[in-house]
Design a protein around this motif. Structure first.
Motif, PDB file in Angstrom:
ATOM      1  N   VAL A   1      16.967   6.007   0.006  1.00  0.00           N
ATOM      2  CA  VAL A   1      16.938   4.595   0.417  1.00  0.00           C
ATOM      3  C   VAL A   1      18.145   3.801  -0.046  1.00  0.00           C
ATOM      4  O   VAL A   1      18.322   2.662   0.377  1.00  0.00           O
ATOM      5  N   GLY A   2      18.950   4.367  -0.900  1.00  0.00           N
ATOM      6  CA  GLY A   2      20.121   3.650  -1.388  1.00  0.00           C
ATOM      7  C   GLY A   2      19.771   2.732  -2.540  1.00  0.00           C
ATOM      8  O   GLY A   2      18.599   2.536  -2.882  1.00  0.00           O
ATOM      9  N   PRO A   3      20.801   2.141  -3.134  1.00  0.00           N
ATOM     10  CA  PRO A   3      20.594   1.360  -4.361  1.00  0.00           C
ATOM     11  C   PRO A   3      19.722   0.126  -4.165  1.00  0.00           C
ATOM     12  O   PRO A   3      18.994  -0.267  -5.071  1.00  0.00           O
ATOM     13  N   GLY A   4      19.748  -0.506  -3.018  1.00  0.00           N
ATOM     14  CA  GLY A   4      18.987  -1.745  -2.834  1.00  0.00           C
ATOM     15  C   GLY A   4      17.616  -1.552  -2.230  1.00  0.00           C
ATOM     16  O   GLY A   4      16.868  -2.505  -2.085  1.00  0.00           O
ATOM     17  N   GLY A   5      17.262  -0.319  -1.877  1.00  0.00           N
ATOM     18  CA  GLY A   5      16.016  -0.113  -1.159  1.00  0.00           C
ATOM     19  C   GLY A   5      14.854   0.400  -1.976  1.00  0.00           C
ATOM     20  O   GLY A   5      13.753   0.542  -1.459  1.00  0.00           O
ATOM     21  N   PHE A   6      15.088   0.691  -3.250  1.00  0.00           N
ATOM     22  CA  PHE A   6      14.045   1.314  -4.067  1.00  0.00           C
ATOM     23  C   PHE A   6      12.810   0.426  -4.192  1.00  0.00           C
ATOM     24  O   PHE A   6      11.688   0.878  -3.946  1.00  0.00           O
ATOM     25  N   SER A   7      12.985  -0.827  -4.555  1.00  0.00           N
ATOM     26  CA  SER A   7      11.837  -1.732  -4.715  1.00  0.00           C
ATOM     27  C   SER A   7      11.098  -1.914  -3.394  1.00  0.00           C
ATOM     28  O   SER A   7       9.863  -1.930  -3.359  1.00  0.00           O
ATOM     29  N   ARG A   8      11.842  -2.054  -2.308  1.00  0.00           N
ATOM     30  CA  ARG A   8      11.229  -2.203  -0.988  1.00  0.00           C
ATOM     31  C   ARG A   8      10.399  -0.959  -0.646  1.00  0.00           C
ATOM     32  O   ARG A   8       9.286  -1.058  -0.140  1.00  0.00           O
ATOM     33  N   TYR A   9      10.936   0.225  -0.951  1.00  0.00           N
ATOM     34  CA  TYR A   9      10.234   1.477  -0.686  1.00  0.00           C
ATOM     35  C   TYR A   9       8.933   1.544  -1.492  1.00  0.00           C
ATOM     36  O   TYR A   9       7.871   1.865  -0.949  1.00  0.00           O
ATOM     37  N   VAL A  10       9.011   1.243  -2.779  1.00  0.00           N
ATOM     38  CA  VAL A  10       7.829   1.290  -3.643  1.00  0.00           C
ATOM     39  C   VAL A  10       6.801   0.252  -3.186  1.00  0.00           C
ATOM     40  O   VAL A  10       5.603   0.537  -3.122  1.00  0.00           O
ATOM     41  N   THR A  11       7.251  -0.939  -2.839  1.00  0.00           N
ATOM     42  CA  THR A  11       6.343  -1.973  -2.345  1.00  0.00           C
ATOM     43  C   THR A  11       5.612  -1.493  -1.099  1.00  0.00           C
ATOM     44  O   THR A  11       4.388  -1.636  -0.982  1.00  0.00           O
ATOM     45  N   HIS A  12       6.364  -0.915  -0.163  1.00  0.00           N
ATOM     46  CA  HIS A  12       5.757  -0.415   1.072  1.00  0.00           C
ATOM     47  C   HIS A  12       4.737   0.689   0.762  1.00  0.00           C
ATOM     48  O   HIS A  12       3.649   0.717   1.348  1.00  0.00           O
ATOM     49  N   ALA A  13       5.073   1.598  -0.150  1.00  0.00           N
ATOM     50  CA  ALA A  13       4.158   2.686  -0.509  1.00  0.00           C
ATOM     51  C   ALA A  13       2.860   2.126  -1.102  1.00  0.00           C
ATOM     52  O   ALA A  13       1.760   2.604  -0.784  1.00  0.00           O
ATOM     53  N   ILE A  14       2.966   1.122  -1.946  1.00  0.00           N
ATOM     54  CA  ILE A  14       1.776   0.521  -2.552  1.00  0.00           C
ATOM     55  C   ILE A  14       0.947  -0.197  -1.486  1.00  0.00           C
ATOM     56  O   ILE A  14      -0.288  -0.099  -1.473  1.00  0.00           O
ATOM     57  N   GLU A  15       1.608  -0.910  -0.584  1.00  0.00           N
ATOM     58  CA  GLU A  15       0.879  -1.585   0.501  1.00  0.00           C
ATOM     59  C   GLU A  15       0.128  -0.577   1.355  1.00  0.00           C
ATOM     60  O   GLU A  15      -1.031  -0.800   1.721  1.00  0.00           O
ATOM     61  N   ARG A  16       0.769   0.545   1.691  1.00  0.00           N
ATOM     62  CA  ARG A  16       0.113   1.575   2.504  1.00  0.00           C
ATOM     63  C   ARG A  16      -1.091   2.166   1.771  1.00  0.00           C
ATOM     64  O   ARG A  16      -2.134   2.412   2.371  1.00  0.00           O
ATOM     65  N   GLN A  17      -0.952   2.404   0.478  1.00  0.00           N
ATOM     66  CA  GLN A  17      -2.071   2.936  -0.295  1.00  0.00           C
ATOM     67  C   GLN A  17      -3.239   1.961  -0.295  1.00  0.00           C
ATOM     68  O   GLN A  17      -4.395   2.355  -0.132  1.00  0.00           O
ATOM     69  N   ARG A  18      -2.950   0.689  -0.454  1.00  0.00           N
ATOM     70  CA  ARG A  18      -4.012  -0.321  -0.435  1.00  0.00           C
ATOM     71  C   ARG A  18      -4.692  -0.359   0.927  1.00  0.00           C
ATOM     72  O   ARG A  18      -5.921  -0.506   1.020  1.00  0.00           O
ATOM     73  N   GLU A  19      -3.910  -0.217   2.006  1.00  0.00           N
ATOM     74  CA  GLU A  19      -4.496  -0.166   3.355  1.00  0.00           C
ATOM     75  C   GLU A  19      -5.442   1.020   3.479  1.00  0.00           C
ATOM     76  O   GLU A  19      -6.545   0.895   4.018  1.00  0.00           O
ATOM     77  N   ARG A  20      -5.014   2.193   3.000  1.00  0.00           N
ATOM     78  CA  ARG A  20      -5.857   3.386   3.070  1.00  0.00           C
ATOM     79  C   ARG A  20      -7.159   3.178   2.293  1.00  0.00           C
ATOM     80  O   ARG A  20      -8.231   3.585   2.742  1.00  0.00           O
ATOM     81  N   GLU A  21      -7.055   2.561   1.125  1.00  0.00           N
ATOM     82  CA  GLU A  21      -8.258   2.299   0.334  1.00  0.00           C
ATOM     83  C   GLU A  21      -9.205   1.356   1.062  1.00  0.00           C
ATOM     84  O   GLU A  21     -10.424   1.579   1.089  1.00  0.00           O
ATOM     85  N   ARG A  22      -8.667   0.295   1.669  1.00  0.00           N
ATOM     86  CA  ARG A  22      -9.515  -0.647   2.413  1.00  0.00           C
ATOM     87  C   ARG A  22     -10.125   0.017   3.637  1.00  0.00           C
ATOM     88  O   ARG A  22     -11.295  -0.223   3.962  1.00  0.00           O
ATOM     89  N   LEU A  23      -9.358   0.860   4.317  1.00  0.00           N
ATOM     90  CA  LEU A  23      -9.914   1.584   5.464  1.00  0.00           C
ATOM     91  C   LEU A  23     -11.018   2.535   5.022  1.00  0.00           C
ATOM     92  O   LEU A  23     -12.042   2.667   5.698  1.00  0.00           O
ATOM     93  N   GLY A  24     -10.818   3.195   3.886  1.00  0.00           N
ATOM     94  CA  GLY A  24     -11.859   4.072   3.354  1.00  0.00           C
ATOM     95  C   GLY A  24     -13.131   3.308   3.049  1.00  0.00           C
ATOM     96  O   GLY A  24     -14.238   3.779   3.338  1.00  0.00           O
ATOM     97  N   GLU A  25     -12.982   2.114   2.486  1.00  0.00           N
ATOM     98  CA  GLU A  25     -14.140   1.269   2.217  1.00  0.00           C
ATOM     99  C   GLU A  25     -14.833   0.865   3.515  1.00  0.00           C
ATOM    100  O   GLU A  25     -16.068   0.840   3.583  1.00  0.00           O
ATOM    101  N   ALA A  26     -14.050   0.574   4.541  1.00  0.00           N
ATOM    102  CA  ALA A  26     -14.630   0.195   5.831  1.00  0.00           C
ATOM    103  C   ALA A  26     -15.398   1.365   6.446  1.00  0.00           C
ATOM    104  O   ALA A  26     -16.501   1.184   6.979  1.00  0.00           O
ATOM    105  N   VAL A  27     -14.837   2.559   6.361  1.00  0.00           N
ATOM    106  CA  VAL A  27     -15.527   3.743   6.892  1.00  0.00           C
ATOM    107  C   VAL A  27     -16.810   3.990   6.106  1.00  0.00           C
ATOM    108  O   VAL A  27     -17.859   4.284   6.701  1.00  0.00           O
TER     109      VAL A  27
END
Length: 98
Positions: free
Chosen positions: A22-48
């Motif tokens: 991701v390059g020097p400026g993209g690390f935080s953005r990448y980690v943020t996106h990964a955490i957001e996706r994990q939270r989405e998966r958890e909420r979807l699991g709760e919905a199921v």
């Protein structure tokens, strides 16, 4: 969106692999996106879990039907994107899953 700096500990090889991708400026953005996706998966699991508690377990046949519908939607979106880029109507399939 307000941000705040946190310290996290990651395996070095994982962190370096991400940083090299991701390059020097993209690390935080990448980690943020990964955490957001994990939270989405958890909420979807709760919905199921709620859905199955309310209406019963999702059957294999329902999963097959849902996958077929998803593929049909993806094909329709691909056709629309092709029409937008080419300016001409794309050939239409029968809308059924292959």
């Amino acid at each position: 969106m307000a941000t705040k700096k946190y310290t996290v500990t990651l395996p070095e090889d994982l962190a370096e692999a991400i940083r090299s991708e991701v390059g020097p400026g993209g690390f935080s953005r990448y980690v943020t996106h990964a955490i957001e996706r994990q939270r989405e998966r958890e909420r979807l699991g709760e919905a199921v879990d709620w859905w199955e508690a309310e209406y019963g377990e999702i059957t294999d046949a329902e999963m097959v039907d849902a996958a077929a519908e998803r593929r049909a939607i993806e094909r329709a979106h691909a056709r629309m994107a092709e029409e937008r880029t080419s300016g001409e109507p794309a050939p239409k399939g029968n809308g059924r899953a292959a």
